[in-house]
Enzyme design. Structure first.
Site, PDB file in Angstrom:
ATOM      1  N   TRP A 148      57.668   9.141 -15.441  1.00  0.00           N
ATOM      2  CA  TRP A 148      59.109   9.302 -15.248  1.00  0.00           C
ATOM      3  C   TRP A 148      59.401   9.012 -13.775  1.00  0.00           C
ATOM      4  O   TRP A 148      58.763   9.568 -12.878  1.00  0.00           O
ATOM      5  CB  TRP A 148      59.487  10.725 -15.636  1.00  0.00           C
ATOM      6  CG  TRP A 148      60.912  11.084 -15.487  1.00  0.00           C
ATOM      7  CD1 TRP A 148      61.996  10.369 -15.913  1.00  0.00           C
ATOM      8  CD2 TRP A 148      61.428  12.292 -14.909  1.00  0.00           C
ATOM      9  NE1 TRP A 148      63.145  11.063 -15.632  1.00  0.00           N
ATOM     10  CE2 TRP A 148      62.826  12.254 -15.021  1.00  0.00           C
ATOM     11  CE3 TRP A 148      60.839  13.414 -14.316  1.00  0.00           C
ATOM     12  CZ2 TRP A 148      63.657  13.273 -14.568  1.00  0.00           C
ATOM     13  CZ3 TRP A 148      61.663  14.430 -13.857  1.00  0.00           C
ATOM     14  CH2 TRP A 148      63.055  14.355 -13.979  1.00  0.00           C
ATOM     15  N   ASP A 229      53.701  18.619 -17.321  1.00  0.00           N
ATOM     16  CA  ASP A 229      55.160  18.537 -17.410  1.00  0.00           C
ATOM     17  C   ASP A 229      55.514  18.424 -18.893  1.00  0.00           C
ATOM     18  O   ASP A 229      55.400  17.356 -19.493  1.00  0.00           O
ATOM     19  CB  ASP A 229      55.688  17.324 -16.630  1.00  0.00           C
ATOM     20  CG  ASP A 229      57.220  17.288 -16.616  1.00  0.00           C
ATOM     21  OD1 ASP A 229      57.797  16.353 -16.040  1.00  0.00           O
ATOM     22  OD2 ASP A 229      57.855  18.210 -17.186  1.00  0.00           O
ATOM     23  N   LYS A 265      65.795  18.812 -23.931  1.00  0.00           N
ATOM     24  CA  LYS A 265      65.704  17.953 -25.113  1.00  0.00           C
ATOM     25  C   LYS A 265      65.564  18.745 -26.398  1.00  0.00           C
ATOM     26  O   LYS A 265      66.301  18.539 -27.352  1.00  0.00           O
ATOM     27  CB  LYS A 265      64.496  17.004 -24.997  1.00  0.00           C
ATOM     28  CG  LYS A 265      64.748  15.825 -24.097  1.00  0.00           C
ATOM     29  CD  LYS A 265      64.452  16.127 -22.657  1.00  0.00           C
ATOM     30  CE  LYS A 265      64.423  14.866 -21.847  1.00  0.00           C
ATOM     31  NZ  LYS A 265      64.893  15.085 -20.470  1.00  0.00           N
TER      32      LYS A 265
END
Lengths: 430, 455
Positions: A148, A229, A265
């Site tokens: 990311w 993560d 999310k």
């Protein structure tokens, strides 16, 4: 560059010539956010935004989970607009970490960890990066290549230098496992490694269970610090427990990991900025010490996280009925995404695309790492009003029954010529 | 003796093999937990499966002195205990208050089924930003009309200060910020961690319990050109001592002549005098002269939204073009910090500020809170006079905002906690918002006792 005042400014007392910020350059745009901006600026009725990883239903609309609506109705107007009560915070943290460490985890029961709520995944990573800098000032962070994009910004702003480790193999479009293991072995003992426990962003390529075991073993040999993560728990397999498998393997092997969790999310709470940072410790006393330091870092940055999101998560996770409903809703979201993957792959195959599209269904999570070149991405935007990040990452959660064929046709159009070029070159070579 | 793992490298291993080898390595005397150059961690020779944590050397952080007061208060079983520590508003019944307008706005949000929870832009809710700028600078502010202001949503006052300070540390040529002595306990940490170096300017005069105006002018006068100066827009925390409008004008002239950059912390707009416009006068004075400044706004107190972390950072620039560039750079500060700000609190604020009726109701509720605090001030002052407590207590009614800087010393404070179960910070600051008509007599007794028995 810094700029000093002209002598003209010094002579006059008026403020007219003082310009503190003339030297400030316009900042480069965030590669993910600017896709949405370009999308909004486009007036075509066919436009599709495949940039950000936010979930859409099959009509292309954002959703609010039923469990969230229920939780919200319950807490509306409650007296908790006051600063976070410690009880609510620690309940939320406890329930969050159980998701990754296991419902009956003895790490949790014995409180052998430091846990704080954080501003979603970004905030959790930044808190950890600042903490890492403070207590291991000479260390650096190893980030998978690719990762990311904001990971690099986060550790850079925390002043922790970053190094890449091999992850994605562009040729095989899979995991470059042997190079990854080599990088783990070659890194200095006690290095900090960031790992995506499931649904790797942007590639959608995850290690197998056996590969995770080997990664864990090699990290143990080298005494590396594993930092996970966890942004997509539930979006890899649909099963929250299964998606935490990598973390459980590391815990079994005795690693004292760190973990950033995001509820953006999987609870569709993007705008509320809810997440959690946990760091495993030797004992509860150490856990308390580490937690106190994390809270100090947070208090000089933003005080405490917003209570609304914390309350929502805490309410949902603490209430068995709501939690069951949530688990079902996560499954439904994932099934829709998986259906779109299958449909997109079939559509491209039905168009007799010469390329191999099996990765659409092999990859997991929200994204399809398409392998499209920046030129092809640009062509998709220009000619077809389809927007994605320059690395060719497609947010499958934004694909619908209504737009999947249009998307397949568009991808086919921009890729058919590239294969022909390759064929010609191959023939020449032969 | 060093025991090596038995597996050839690079091969996958069975769980049993892995555990055995992990154990073997732990029993070895190699430097199992030494980090690169960090000597502060020593390997634990007795650890079994678990290595020492790489954070074993981390010590417990000292407790925040302000929040620590509440912790101590909570532990106290006395029925007459009084918490005058944190600056959070309490009603006459001693309860936290959710404003009616906030309840209404929140219910509106919940009832609106079309509302979703998408990410806000990095700089936050656009409508919230516009309305916040109008609130502090005035709807008719030329700076706003000329598009010279960039406003970004941040996490309450703290977050706004931190983002502003990080921006300054990156882009401003002067890295020193001057903060008043005393100031809110968290200010030095916020600025230091953002990369600025912190100096102080004289502010409070313990002798008069008022403003040390001469000292202030001298210290700002001798600051290097371009230095940043933190100013409390109104209701100075912790002293409650504000400059008069004339004094503000002098400060403005001095600062502009020395090209000092003003950074306002506005945490109590509306809460100090009860008037939103009056409480923004200092800020508007600086903007009116056409110069540049920063302003951090908090809605924690004046909307009672403490836990929702709602605030805004505004930077007033020379031109619209510069404001645009500055805004783009603010995004680069925010994105690696938390990506984008939280939606809930800002939505509530926007709903209230945009609706004429809600806004009007809010001003009435705000004034009621401010009036209750002013009434407490008068009651306390009267109670001390009635007891003949030695000393001049008029500063209680001269000071403004949530806090009174009593002038009590730390020994007296300790005495009051021990004997009267009154909790406040050791600098003698009391939160007037924590008082009620019922509890004023108890506090007055405590102060009287402290002043007469403890020196």
């Amino acid at each position: 560059m810094r700029r000093f005042f002209t002598s003209t400014a010094r002579r006059r007392c008026s403020t007219k010539n003082i310009a503190w910020w003339d030297h400030v350059l316009p900042a480069p745009k965030d590669p993910i956010v600017c896709v949405t901006e370009a999308f909004h600026a486009d007036s075509s009725p066919n436009k599709i935004n495949l940039g950000v990883g936010t979930y859409r239903d099959d009509e292309g609309r954002p959703v609010v989970l039923q469990c969230v609506r229920e939780a919200e109705a319950r807490i509306a107007g409650s007296r908790f607009l006051e600063s976070n009560s410690a009880a609510v915070s620690s309940k939320m943290v406890e329930e969050s970490v159980k998701l990754v460490f296991g419902q009956d985890s003895d790490v949790v029961n014995e409180e052998r960890f430091a846990g704080v709520q954080a501003l979603s995944g970004t905030g959790a990573c930044r808190l950890f990066a600042e903490f890492q800098r403070r207590f291991h000032p000479e260390s650096r962070i190893y980030l998978p290549d690719p990762t990311w994009s904001n990971h690099h910004n986060i550790w850079r702003d925390a002043q922790v230098p970053a190094k890449n480790y091999h992850y994605y193999h562009p040729d095989s479009k899979g995991l470059n496992f042997s190079a990854l293991i080599d990088d783990i072995k070659n890194a200095p003992d006690g290095s900090f490694f960031l790992l995506h426990p499931c649904a790797h962003n942007p590639t959608g390529v995850d290690p197998t269970e056996d590969q995770w075991k080997e990664i864990s073993y090699q990290c143990k040999v080298k005494n590396h610090f594993p930092f996970f993560d966890m942004a997509y728990q539930g979006f890899a397999s649909g099963d929250l427990e299964k998606d935490a498998q990598a973390i459980r393997i590391f815990l079994e092997d005795g690693h004292l990991i760190g973990c950033a969790q995001s509820f953006a999310k999987n609870m569709v709470l993007y705008g509320h900025r809810v997440g959690c940072l946990s760091i495993l410790c030797n004992d509860s006393k150490q856990g308390a010490a580490v937690r106190s330091q994390l809270q100090q870092i947070a208090s000089a940055m933003y005080g405490s996280p917003p209570v609304h999101g914390v309350l929502l998560v805490s309410t949902i996770l603490s209430n068995p009925d709501m939690k069951s409903l949530w688990i079902e809703e996560v499954k439904m979201m994932l099934y829709r995404i998986q259906k779109m993957r299958t449909t997109l792959q079939e559509s491209l195959e039905n168009l007799d695309s010469p390329l191999n599209w099996e990765n659409i269904t092999k990859q997991v999570g929200l994204f399809f790492f398409s392998g499209l070149t920046p030129n092809q991405v640009e062509q998709l935007a220009r000619e077809f009003h389809i927007y994605m990040t320059r690395d060719g990452r497609i947010s499958m959660s934004c694909v619908t029954t209504g737009n999947v064929n249009y998307l397949a046709n568009a991808i086919h159009e921009v890729t058919r010529s590239s294969k022909e070029e390759t064929k010609i070159l191959c023939n020449i070579g032969a | 003796m060093r025991l090596e793992p038995t597996l050839p490298t690079g091969q996958a291993s069975s769980p049993t093999d892995r555990r055995l080898n992990a154990l073997l390595r732990h029993l070895s005397s190699s430097s199992s937990s030494a980090m690169d150059t960090d000597n502060s961690i020593s390997p634990s020779p007795t650890s079994a499966f678990q290595h020492d944590s790489v954070f074993s050397h981390v010590v417990q952080a000292p407790e925040d002195p302000i929040l620590g007061v509440t912790v101590a208060y909570n532990k106290d079983p006395s029925p007459v205990k009084l918490n005058l520590g944190v600056g959070a508003y309490r009603t006459e019944e001693g309860k936290p208050l959710v404003l009616n307008v906030v309840r209404k706005a929140e219910q509106q949000l919940v009832n609106d089924r079309a509302r979703v929870k998408e990410y806000l832009p990095i700089i936050g809710l656009a409508e919230f930003n516009k309305l916040s700028a109008k609130l502090i600078f005035g709807a008719d502010s030329p700076a706003i009309q000329e598009n010279r202001v960039t406003t970004v949503q941040c996490l309450s006052g703290t977050g706004s200060l931190r983002v502003g300070a990080e921006f300054l540390a990156k882009h401003y040529h002067q890295r020193t910020i001057y903060i008043p002595l005393p100031t809110w306990g968290n200010h030095p940490k916020v600025f230091t961690l953002a990369g600025l170096s912190v100096k102080t300017y004289r502010y409070y005069d313990p002798a008069t319990r008022g403003l040390n105006f001469q000292g202030l002018l001298e210290d700002l006068g001798s600051a290097p050109a371009g230095a940043i100066v933190l100013l409390h827009a109104c209701a100075h925390n912790p002293t409650g001592v504000d400059p008069t409008l004339q004094q503000w004008e002098q400060i403005r002239q001095l600062m502009r002549s020395k090209k000092l950059l003003p950074f306002f912390d506005s945490a109590y707009q509306g809460f100090a005098s009860g008037s939103l416009d009056a409480d923004a006068q200092s800020v508007r004075m600086f903007v009116a002269d056409g110069g540049e400044c920063l302003a951090a706004q908090s809605y924690a107190k004046n909307m009672g939204l403490y836990g929702e972390r709602v605030g805004a950072l505004s930077i007033v620039c020379k031109t619209a073009d510069v404001a645009g560039k500055v805004e783009s750079q603010l995004k680069l500060v925010i994105r690696p910090m938390y990506s984008n700000p939280p939606i809930h609190g800002a939505s509530i604020v926007a709903a209230i500020l945009r609706d004429r009726n809600l806004y009007s109701e809010w001003t009435i509720e705000l004034k009621a809170m401010a009036d209750r605090i002013i009434s407490m001030r008068h009651q306390l002052c009267d109670a001390l006079c009635a007891r003949g407590t030695p000393g001049d207590w008029s500063h209680i009614i001269k000071q403004i905002g949530m806090f009174t800087f009593t002038g009590l010393n730390s020994k007296q404070v300790t005495f009051m906690t021990k004997e009267y179960h009154i909790y406040m910070t050791s600098d003698g600051r009391i939160s007037m918002a924590g008082l009620s008509s019922k509890t004023v007599p108890h506090l007055a007794d405590a102060i009287h006792a402290a002043v007469t028995r403890v020196v």
